[in-house]
Enzyme design. Structure first.
Site, PDB file in Angstrom:
ATOM      1  N   GLU A   1      -5.815 -30.757 -15.434  1.00 40.87           N
ATOM      2  CA  GLU A   1      -5.000 -29.821 -16.223  1.00 40.87           C
ATOM      3  C   GLU A   1      -5.563 -28.452 -15.918  1.00 40.87           C
ATOM      4  O   GLU A   1      -6.698 -28.149 -16.312  1.00 40.87           O
ATOM      5  CB  GLU A   1      -5.175 -30.098 -17.730  1.00 40.87           C
ATOM      6  CG  GLU A   1      -4.540 -31.358 -18.232  1.00 40.87           C
ATOM      7  CD  GLU A   1      -3.042 -31.244 -18.377  1.00 40.87           C
ATOM      8  OE1 GLU A   1      -2.464 -30.220 -17.958  1.00 40.87           O
ATOM      9  OE2 GLU A   1      -2.451 -32.189 -18.894  1.00 40.87           O
TER      10      GLU A   1
ATOM     11  N   CYS B   1      -4.375 -21.666 -22.487  1.00 39.60           N
ATOM     12  CA  CYS B   1      -3.681 -21.953 -21.227  1.00 39.60           C
ATOM     13  C   CYS B   1      -2.185 -21.775 -21.392  1.00 39.60           C
ATOM     14  O   CYS B   1      -1.480 -21.544 -20.418  1.00 39.60           O
ATOM     15  CB  CYS B   1      -4.014 -23.372 -20.768  1.00 39.60           C
ATOM     16  SG  CYS B   1      -3.668 -24.620 -22.001  1.00 39.60           S
TER      17      CYS B   1
HETATM   18  P1  NAD Z   1     -13.565 -23.282 -15.028  1.00 40.96           P
HETATM   19  O1  NAD Z   1     -12.789 -23.914 -13.951  1.00 40.96           O
HETATM   20  O2  NAD Z   1     -14.403 -22.119 -14.711  1.00 40.96           O
HETATM   21  O3  NAD Z   1     -14.573 -24.351 -15.684  1.00 40.96           O
HETATM   22  C1  NAD Z   1     -14.108 -25.570 -16.235  1.00 40.96           C
HETATM   23  C2  NAD Z   1     -15.238 -26.579 -16.211  1.00 40.96           C
HETATM   24  O4  NAD Z   1     -15.527 -26.919 -14.856  1.00 40.96           O
HETATM   25  C3  NAD Z   1     -16.547 -26.053 -16.796  1.00 40.96           C
HETATM   26  O5  NAD Z   1     -17.178 -27.093 -17.510  1.00 40.96           O
HETATM   27  C4  NAD Z   1     -17.350 -25.679 -15.571  1.00 40.96           C
HETATM   28  O6  NAD Z   1     -18.752 -25.704 -15.743  1.00 40.96           O
HETATM   29  C5  NAD Z   1     -16.906 -26.738 -14.594  1.00 40.96           C
HETATM   30  N1  NAD Z   1     -17.043 -26.328 -13.181  1.00 40.96           N
HETATM   31  C6  NAD Z   1     -16.921 -25.076 -12.685  1.00 40.96           C
HETATM   32  N2  NAD Z   1     -17.077 -25.114 -11.340  1.00 40.96           N
HETATM   33  C7  NAD Z   1     -17.277 -26.409 -11.005  1.00 40.96           C
HETATM   34  C8  NAD Z   1     -17.489 -27.086  -9.779  1.00 40.96           C
HETATM   35  N3  NAD Z   1     -17.546 -26.428  -8.625  1.00 40.96           N
HETATM   36  N4  NAD Z   1     -17.641 -28.423  -9.811  1.00 40.96           N
HETATM   37  C9  NAD Z   1     -17.573 -29.112 -10.968  1.00 40.96           C
HETATM   38  N5  NAD Z   1     -17.406 -28.523 -12.164  1.00 40.96           N
HETATM   39  C10 NAD Z   1     -17.244 -27.183 -12.179  1.00 40.96           C
HETATM   40  O7  NAD Z   1     -12.527 -22.968 -16.173  1.00 40.96           O
HETATM   41  P2  NAD Z   1     -12.817 -22.267 -17.565  1.00 40.96           P
HETATM   42  O8  NAD Z   1     -12.978 -20.802 -17.322  1.00 40.96           O
HETATM   43  O9  NAD Z   1     -13.871 -23.014 -18.284  1.00 40.96           O
HETATM   44  O10 NAD Z   1     -11.463 -22.535 -18.349  1.00 40.96           O
HETATM   45  C11 NAD Z   1     -10.355 -21.700 -18.273  1.00 40.96           C
HETATM   46  C12 NAD Z   1      -9.313 -22.301 -17.362  1.00 40.96           C
HETATM   47  O11 NAD Z   1      -8.928 -23.577 -17.854  1.00 40.96           O
HETATM   48  C13 NAD Z   1      -8.052 -21.477 -17.331  1.00 40.96           C
HETATM   49  O12 NAD Z   1      -7.554 -21.450 -16.026  1.00 40.96           O
HETATM   50  C14 NAD Z   1      -7.118 -22.227 -18.247  1.00 40.96           C
HETATM   51  O13 NAD Z   1      -5.744 -22.025 -18.033  1.00 40.96           O
HETATM   52  C15 NAD Z   1      -7.505 -23.635 -17.948  1.00 40.96           C
HETATM   53  N6  NAD Z   1      -7.096 -24.514 -19.024  1.00 40.96           N
HETATM   54  C16 NAD Z   1      -6.092 -25.390 -18.791  1.00 40.96           C
HETATM   55  C17 NAD Z   1      -5.621 -26.196 -19.819  1.00 40.96           C
HETATM   56  C18 NAD Z   1      -4.517 -27.173 -19.605  1.00 40.96           C
HETATM   57  O14 NAD Z   1      -4.342 -28.043 -20.442  1.00 40.96           O
HETATM   58  N7  NAD Z   1      -3.750 -27.069 -18.538  1.00 40.96           N
HETATM   59  C19 NAD Z   1      -6.204 -26.085 -21.080  1.00 40.96           C
HETATM   60  C20 NAD Z   1      -7.224 -25.157 -21.275  1.00 40.96           C
HETATM   61  C21 NAD Z   1      -7.673 -24.381 -20.240  1.00 40.96           C
END
Ligand code: NAD
Length: 485
Positions: free
Chosen positions: A235, A269
């Site tokens: 997601e 999101c």
């Molecule tokens: P992010 O991608 O920076 O991080 C998400 C998670 O992934 C964190 O726990 C982070 O530590 C981990 N992560 C980061 N890089 C990684 C890697 N290389 N390998 C494995 N894990 C890794 O996102 P964020 O800033 O935490 O969240 C915001 C984003 O999430 C926005 O784009 C938002 O739209 C999206 N989001 C989507 C939904 C949905 O349901 N579609 C809901 C909420 C947030």
């Protein structure tokens, strides 16, 4: 390598104060947790679904008892008001309630029509994957973490959880909440830390991976997952469009559009990220938006009784993205009608016009309190602009004529269309939720489309869903334009 001594600090974004820290998991911790969960998961899967639901219900009670504690931690960790944190708790409780009530039916063995084999019987059975790895974001650190964990558990999986380092204090609290239910605790392991811990989790080859996060992270994790052929559900980001058609209730569209753009400081999101307004109602709509925006008060309080409508952005990286998009838009000719100023982590709710699709603000996820408004000629123009995006999470359509709104909504390439409302579809526990295009490849909430009921190793006779279909949601507000509670 993640050093043994690495810590994640808890920083209150509103005050800049550090209020704690947690030791980061190492690669060895991750592998050990993965191994230990694999060893105990069969015991959990051997319990009936009803029994699993009974035990998960204990977690629901724990969460309800801890409401004050949860809202206090989320408020400090994320900067959102305690009332907004409470909203997260309620959404979570609602989902646990529905999942526990329906899991026995959703996960039951199904009789499959026998077709040509008149003297045989065929069944489809759902089996857990095994160990599910869940990597989560910071913006809804309760509601985007607990429901997927619970649904994976109900289906008989054990769960490795990597909460976001940006909401690390909430991650620690979540671990504590699960530990308060001794019957669940052995089947859920928390791995605190940043992207490196996320990478270690992916490398540990869980039987299923579920990521909620940015498209950038989604791409990296997808590439790693495919190496090991790990099933991967995601997601990701949104760039949700709001369409105000010529027969819209303009006052209601403005009121709820503003709410959808600025609620949670635009860090949802499903926030309203861009608005397309029919030229016939454009001037009236913009005037109403400015009136609504002027009511928004900005500030931080750790009191339950918080007078502010909007808090700070949650961390510096998010501030940088918002500022980059704002400056890029202004440089290319956008006009700020209200807002635009920043003090520390607080950015005023900002309304912009004269925007177009050369600007990042209209094409990339901003995730901040920005409401860019673009004038369009007619429905087709609005639909074309709304679909001009790599992302397709949700969309919002405003019209007094339901059929008109539905006709337009069906032409939008998104997972969910909300008519005469913004964002409320997300809270509905059984409405399929998820995106198209880069926004996602799965559906959470409700039956079947999530880690809640994975089917692996189907029996030879098991039915598979048509691979070329996906469910989508429609949310409709009735009566049109009812006022903010
Ligand atoms: P992010 O991608 O920076 O991080 C998400 C998670 O992934 C964190 O726990 C982070 O530590 C981990 N992560 C980061 N890089 C990684 C890697 N290389 N390998 C494995 N894990 C890794 O996102 P964020 O800033 O935490 O969240 C915001 C984003 O999430 C926005 O784009 C938002 O739209 C999206 N989001 C989507 C939904 C949905 O349901 N579609 C809901 C909420 C947030």
């Amino acid at each position: 390598m993640i050093p043994q001594t690495d810590c994640i600090e808890f920083i209150n974004p509103a005050t800049g104060h550090k209020f704690g820290e947690v030791r980061s998991a190492t690669e060895t911790d991750v592998l050990r947790a993965r191994r230990e969960l694999a060893a105990v998961q069969p015991q959990w899967a051997a319990k009936s679904v009803k029994e699993r639901a009974r035990l998960v219900k204990k977690l629901q009670s724990v969460i309800l008892d801890a409401t004050d504690e949860i809202t206090a931690v989320v408020n400090q960790d994320h900067g959102k008001s305690r009332l907004d944190a409470l909203h997260e708790v309620f959404m979570t409780i609602e989902k646990i309630h529905h999942y526990c009530a329906h899991a026995p039916q959703w996960l039951a063995r199904e009789r499959v029509p026998r077709g040509l084999y008149f003297f045989k019987r065929f069944y489809a059975e759902r089996e857990p994957y095994g160990v599910v790895g869940i990597i989560g974001p910071w913006n809804y650190p309760i509601d985007l973490m607990i429901p997927p964990i619970v649904s994976a558990l109900l289906a008989g999986n054990a769960v490795l959880v990597k909460p976001s380092e940006v909401a690390a204090a909430t991650g620690v609290l979540l671990e504590d909440l699960f530990n308060r239910v001794p019957e669940l605790a052995p089947y859920v392991r928390f791995l605190h830390g940043d992207a490196r811990v996320g990478q270690a989790l992916v490398r540990s080859k869980p039987d299923l991976l579920f990521l909620t996060g940015s498209v950038k992270t989604g791409r990296i994790v997808a590439q790693m997952a495919v190496e090991d052929m790990t099933p991967f559900m995601y997601e990701l980001g949104g760039k949700d469009a709001m369409l105000v058609l010529e027969d819209a209730d303009v006052a209601a569209a403005a009121k709820w559009g503003v709410w959808g753009a600025f609620y949670s400081t635009g860090q949802a999101c499903v926030s309203v990220e861009r608005v397309y307004v029919n030229e016939k109602v454009y001037d009236a709509f913009v005037a109403a938006v400015l009136e609504e925006t002027a009511k928004f008060t900005v500030g931080y309080s750790n009191d339950i009784d918080n007078p502010n409508w909007m808090g700070p952005l949650t961390f510096q990286r998010q501030c940088d993205i918002v500022n980059t998009h704002l400056h890029d838009a202004v440089q290319k000719g956008a006009r700020i009608l209200i807002g635009g100023k920043q003090t520390g982590m607080f950015i005023e709710p900002t309304v912009l016009v004269d925007v177009d699709h050369t600007m990042k603000l209209m094409t990339e996820e901003t995730f901040g309190p920005m409401m860019p408004i673009m004038k369009v000629m007619d429905d087709q123009h609005a639909i074309q602009m709304a679909n001009h995006s790599d992302l397709g999470l949700s969309a919002y359509v405003w019209s007094r004529a339901l059929k008109h709104a539905e006709r337009v909504g069906r032409q939008l390439d998104v997972g969910v269309v909300n008519i005469n409302d913004t964002m409320s579809h997300y809270s509905v526990a059984r409405l399929p939720f998820g995106g198209t295009k880069l926004s996602g490849n799965t559906r959470t909430h409700g039956r079947g489309e999530s880690p809640s009921s994975p089917t692996r190793r189907p029996t030879p006779s098991a039915a598979r869903p048509m691979p070329s279909t996906r469910s989508s949601g429609f949310g409709i507000r009735e009566p049109i334009g009812c006022s903010r509670p």
